[in-house]
Scaffold this motif. Structure first.
Motif, PDB file in Angstrom:
ATOM      1  N   ARG A  17       0.836  -1.200   0.000  1.00 58.21           N
ATOM      2  CA  ARG A  17       0.000   0.000   0.000  1.00 58.21           C
ATOM      3  C   ARG A  17       0.877   1.259   0.000  1.00 58.21           C
ATOM      4  O   ARG A  17       0.643   2.191  -0.770  1.00 58.21           O
ATOM      5  CB  ARG A  17      -0.939   0.009   1.215  1.00 58.21           C
ATOM      6  CG  ARG A  17      -1.855   1.227   1.261  1.00 58.21           C
ATOM      7  CD  ARG A  17      -2.890   1.187   2.390  1.00 58.21           C
ATOM      8  NE  ARG A  17      -2.422   0.612   3.639  1.00 58.21           N
ATOM      9  CZ  ARG A  17      -2.680  -0.629   4.078  1.00 58.21           C
ATOM     10  NH1 ARG A  17      -3.401  -1.445   3.343  1.00 58.21           N
ATOM     11  NH2 ARG A  17      -2.205  -1.048   5.228  1.00 58.21           N
ATOM     12  N   THR A  26      -3.571   4.824  -7.879  1.00 58.87           N
ATOM     13  CA  THR A  26      -4.798   4.435  -7.188  1.00 58.87           C
ATOM     14  C   THR A  26      -4.900   2.913  -7.207  1.00 58.87           C
ATOM     15  O   THR A  26      -4.191   2.235  -7.979  1.00 58.87           O
ATOM     16  CB  THR A  26      -6.038   5.031  -7.874  1.00 58.87           C
ATOM     17  OG1 THR A  26      -6.145   4.448  -9.187  1.00 58.87           O
ATOM     18  CG2 THR A  26      -5.958   6.557  -7.957  1.00 58.87           C
ATOM     19  N   LEU A  27      -5.782   2.375  -6.384  1.00 60.58           N
ATOM     20  CA  LEU A  27      -6.041   0.931  -6.422  1.00 60.58           C
ATOM     21  C   LEU A  27      -6.447   0.500  -7.827  1.00 60.58           C
ATOM     22  O   LEU A  27      -5.972  -0.511  -8.351  1.00 60.58           O
ATOM     23  CB  LEU A  27      -7.155   0.560  -5.431  1.00 60.58           C
ATOM     24  CG  LEU A  27      -6.757   0.361  -3.979  1.00 60.58           C
ATOM     25  CD1 LEU A  27      -7.993   0.280  -3.095  1.00 60.58           C
ATOM     26  CD2 LEU A  27      -5.901  -0.885  -3.816  1.00 60.58           C
ATOM     27  N   VAL A  38      -9.838  -4.754  -8.369  1.00 58.42           N
ATOM     28  CA  VAL A  38      -9.591  -3.800  -7.289  1.00 58.42           C
ATOM     29  C   VAL A  38      -9.847  -4.473  -5.944  1.00 58.42           C
ATOM     30  O   VAL A  38      -9.102  -4.269  -4.977  1.00 58.42           O
ATOM     31  CB  VAL A  38     -10.480  -2.540  -7.459  1.00 58.42           C
ATOM     32  CG1 VAL A  38     -10.382  -1.634  -6.243  1.00 58.42           C
ATOM     33  CG2 VAL A  38     -10.087  -1.785  -8.726  1.00 58.42           C
ATOM     34  N   SER A  42      -7.191  -4.731  -2.934  1.00 57.11           N
ATOM     35  CA  SER A  42      -7.536  -4.184  -1.627  1.00 57.11           C
ATOM     36  C   SER A  42      -7.360  -5.232  -0.532  1.00 57.11           C
ATOM     37  O   SER A  42      -6.844  -4.943   0.547  1.00 57.11           O
ATOM     38  CB  SER A  42      -8.974  -3.666  -1.640  1.00 57.11           C
ATOM     39  OG  SER A  42      -9.343  -3.219  -0.356  1.00 57.11           O
ATOM     40  N   GLN A  43      -7.766  -6.470  -0.811  1.00 52.34           N
ATOM     41  CA  GLN A  43      -7.607  -7.546   0.177  1.00 52.34           C
ATOM     42  C   GLN A  43      -6.134  -7.839   0.449  1.00 52.34           C
ATOM     43  O   GLN A  43      -5.747  -8.079   1.595  1.00 52.34           O
ATOM     44  CB  GLN A  43      -8.317  -8.810  -0.293  1.00 52.34           C
ATOM     45  CG  GLN A  43      -9.812  -8.717  -0.204  1.00 52.34           C
ATOM     46  CD  GLN A  43     -10.487 -10.018  -0.599  1.00 52.34           C
ATOM     47  OE1 GLN A  43      -9.844 -10.971  -1.037  1.00 52.34           O
ATOM     48  NE2 GLN A  43     -11.804 -10.045  -0.443  1.00 52.34           N
ATOM     49  N   GLU A  45      -3.638  -5.675   0.201  1.00 53.08           N
ATOM     50  CA  GLU A  45      -3.110  -4.553   0.988  1.00 53.08           C
ATOM     51  C   GLU A  45      -3.581  -4.598   2.438  1.00 53.08           C
ATOM     52  O   GLU A  45      -2.918  -4.073   3.324  1.00 53.08           O
ATOM     53  CB  GLU A  45      -3.491  -3.220   0.345  1.00 53.08           C
ATOM     54  CG  GLU A  45      -2.719  -2.926  -0.917  1.00 53.08           C
ATOM     55  CD  GLU A  45      -2.964  -1.528  -1.449  1.00 53.08           C
ATOM     56  OE1 GLU A  45      -3.760  -0.771  -0.858  1.00 53.08           O
ATOM     57  OE2 GLU A  45      -2.334  -1.179  -2.477  1.00 53.08           O
ATOM     58  N   ARG A  46      -4.751  -5.206   2.683  1.00 52.59           N
ATOM     59  CA  ARG A  46      -5.275  -5.307   4.053  1.00 52.59           C
ATOM     60  C   ARG A  46      -4.942  -6.665   4.669  1.00 52.59           C
ATOM     61  O   ARG A  46      -5.452  -7.012   5.732  1.00 52.59           O
ATOM     62  CB  ARG A  46      -6.790  -5.070   4.060  1.00 52.59           C
ATOM     63  CG  ARG A  46      -7.146  -3.627   3.737  1.00 52.59           C
ATOM     64  CD  ARG A  46      -8.647  -3.384   3.730  1.00 52.59           C
ATOM     65  NE  ARG A  46      -9.276  -4.091   2.619  1.00 52.59           N
ATOM     66  CZ  ARG A  46     -10.267  -4.981   2.733  1.00 52.59           C
ATOM     67  NH1 ARG A  46     -10.784  -5.251   3.897  1.00 52.59           N
ATOM     68  NH2 ARG A  46     -10.765  -5.572   1.671  1.00 52.59           N
TER      69      ARG A  46
END
Length: 190
Positions: A17, A26-27, A38, A42-43, A45-46
């Motif tokens: 991230r 951006t994502l 996306v 996102s998953q 990065e988290r």
């Protein structure tokens, strides 16, 4: 099959991230470059999804970092994660091809800056000047190093420090001993 110790996953997601944001992506933009969704990105990065080795290659390519930067984390005790980097657990960066061996001193890439330990091998040089949108300050611990910053040339030795502010620069170690420096780079580039 997991490719890394579980303790590393949190560091990897945060680093990905931070690298994406530092590059102004951006994502959606990074997901498009990687031909992934996306939601998946996102998953990752988290730390909700673990990327494959092929995914890591794509991250490295799209973010302009070495593969070693993404999977060379050692397991860190939970109480030290994000705070302590042990000498034996520094993350190597780059390939060392030009005679530069770099290790990340920062616990991760989530700060506004990064600290790097750099060893410039004897008779090595950066082949082509580089320019980065950064401010960099370095302190020479040992040896000597020749620098070209913009149109100025300098020789720095143990105890000297220098700054580069978005200017083109190149380094040379024409000497018989390695030069070692500690760099602080803002924003992080690795």
């Amino acid at each position: 099959m997991s490719f890394a110790p579980p303790d590393r996953a949190k560091t990897l997601g945060a680093d990905l991230r931070a690298l994406r944001k530092t590059r102004g992506l951006t994502l959606t933009e990074l997901a498009e470059q990687m031909d992934r969704s996306v939601g998946w990105l996102s998953q990752v990065e988290r730390d909700k999804s673990e990327p494959s080795i092929s995914d890591l290659r794509d991250f490295a390519r799209c973010l302009g970092v070495s593969m070693s930067m993404l999977f060379s984390h050692d397991a860190v005790p939970a109480e030290e994660q994000g705070y302590i980097v042990r000498a034996a657990s520094r993350r190597p960066m780059g390939s060392g091809e030009e005679g530069l061996i770099e290790e990340l001193l920062s616990p991760d890439l989530t700060d506004d800056f990064e600290m790097v330990h750099s060893t410039f091998q004897p008779h090595s040089k950066l082949k082509d000047p580089i320019r980065r949108p950064t401010q960099e300050v370095a302190y020479v611990i040992s040896g000597q190093l020749d620098l070209q910053i913009g149109d100025r040339r300098f020789t720095v030795s143990a105890g000297d420090s220098f700054r580069i502010r978005g200017e083109a620069y190149q380094w040379f170690n024409p000497y018989d001993a390695p030069a070692v420096a500690i760099w602080v780079i803002a924003p992080p580039v690795y």
